[in-house]
Scaffold this motif. Structure first.
Motif: not given
Lengths: 82, 82
Positions: B22-31, B62-70, B37-41
């Motif tokens: 999930a974190h990788r999916a965010d990183l792939a499109i966050e730019a 919100k938009r990045i998390h939504e596009r990444a599926g979460h 996205f720095e950290r997640a717990w």
């Protein structure tokens, strides 16, 4: 040791100085329970504060926060992180 | 840029691999939105995930998390930290 994220929901209007003072109050006594509070983040508008710690148990986190004067609303062990 | 903590409340049973994916999916499109996205717990038992980011707005997070599926349940700007 486990990583914990605890949440305070009653911190509306908290200032930078108050957050810093609360963190120092935790640091001053955390060794009594083998806890270490690493970071904290505050949303003063919503009144929410998130605290990241390493601790032997959720109860240890709770006791330090209570003794420091700011009992948390929730404590989650967060064994997974990235 | 502002610091944000967003929270997902529907992640019961999440595994280390799922959190990492999930974190990788965010990183792939966050730019695309100027977010990082720095950290997640994650607390897999309670199904709660906390994500720390730097972003121009809560909507961008919100938009990045939504596009990444979460899509997140809550997003808080956390201008104060220690």
């Amino acid at each position: 040791m486990t990583t914990f994220m605890d949440v305070h929901h009653d911190m509306k209007g908290i200032t930078a100085e108050q957050l810093s003072a609360a963190h120092r109050a935790d640091l001053a006594i955390e060794a009594d329970e083998g806890v270490h509070f690493e970071r904290a983040w505050a949303d003063p508008d919503a009144g929410v504060v998130y605290c990241l710690s390493e601790a032997p148990s959720a109860d240890a986190v709770k006791r330090i926060h209570e003794r420091a004067g700011h009992p948390p609303t929730e404590i989650h062990s967060v064994p997974l992180s990235v």
